[in-house]
Motif scaffolding. Structure first.
Motif, PDB file in Angstrom:
ATOM      1  N   CYS A   1     124.338  54.096 -30.349  1.00  0.00           N
ATOM      2  CA  CYS A   1     123.953  52.785 -30.473  1.00  0.00           C
ATOM      3  C   CYS A   1     124.943  52.153 -31.359  1.00  0.00           C
ATOM      4  O   CYS A   1     125.463  51.076 -30.946  1.00  0.00           O
TER       5      CYS A   1
ATOM      6  N   VAL B   1     119.536  44.316 -24.999  1.00  0.00           N
ATOM      7  CA  VAL B   1     119.056  45.805 -25.166  1.00  0.00           C
ATOM      8  C   VAL B   1     120.338  46.516 -24.416  1.00  0.00           C
ATOM      9  O   VAL B   1     120.645  46.421 -23.413  1.00  0.00           O
TER      10      VAL B   1
ATOM     11  N   CYS C   1     119.367  50.008 -34.098  1.00  0.00           N
ATOM     12  CA  CYS C   1     118.152  50.663 -33.501  1.00  0.00           C
ATOM     13  C   CYS C   1     116.649  49.992 -34.174  1.00  0.00           C
ATOM     14  O   CYS C   1     116.665  50.139 -35.439  1.00  0.00           O
TER      15      CYS C   1
ATOM     16  N   THR D   1     119.166  53.219 -25.634  1.00  0.00           N
ATOM     17  CA  THR D   1     117.545  53.077 -25.818  1.00  0.00           C
ATOM     18  C   THR D   1     117.140  54.358 -25.454  1.00  0.00           C
ATOM     19  O   THR D   1     117.005  54.817 -24.533  1.00  0.00           O
TER      20      THR D   1
ATOM     21  N   ILE E   1     114.825  51.176 -30.000  1.00  0.00           N
ATOM     22  CA  ILE E   1     115.250  50.102 -29.030  1.00  0.00           C
ATOM     23  C   ILE E   1     116.903  49.819 -29.556  1.00  0.00           C
ATOM     24  O   ILE E   1     116.895  49.475 -30.735  1.00  0.00           O
TER      25      ILE E   1
END
Length: 134
Positions: free
Chosen positions: A18, A100, A82, A105, A44
């Motif tokens: 991420c 997103v 996150c 995710t 997420i």
């Protein structure tokens, strides 16, 4: 996350990183990995916006202020982070959800947030989106 176990993303593939600037994740490993100690489900991968950060502050989740004791640098618009499933879902309901990154995710979020909600704000739609259908 158990050593040697690869977590999956909401697209069914291997969970991708991420963010590393700043380093995100419940385990501060750059991934939205989760485990039994992650009570907030930091699953997420969001690209935070000023609107999202303002919303989070308004619900008591200040993501802008640095907290060195938690290795938290404070976020700025454009950072990938996150975020917790519940807080993202509340921002979604309030019209302030952040975009997103689906490949980053964690699939574990699907027990809390439906895939269609995540898809609406996806910023990494694959070339063949047919794989996004449930």
């Amino acid at each position: 996350m158990l050593s040697g176990v690869t977590e999956r993303n909401v697209l069914g593939g291997e969970l991708e990183p991420c963010g590393t600037d700043p380093v995100t994740g419940f385990f501060r490993d750059g991934y939205c990995n989760t485990g039994p100690d992650d009570l907030g489900s930091h699953t997420i991968c969001a690209v935070v916006t000023a609107e999202f950060l303002d919303h989070q502050r308004s619900i008591g989740n200040d993501l802008s202020t640095p907290r060195p004791e938690f290795r938290f640098p404070g976020l700025r618009p454009g950072d990938r982070w996150c975020v917790t499933a519940i807080n993202w879902a509340q921002a979604y309901r309030d019209g302030a959800a952040a975009p997103v990154v689906l490949a980053s995710t964690n699939a574990a979020v699907l027990s809390i947030v439906p895939l269609r909600m995540l898809q609406e704000l996806a910023v990494d739609v694959p070339a063949d989106p047919s794989g996004l259908e449930p």
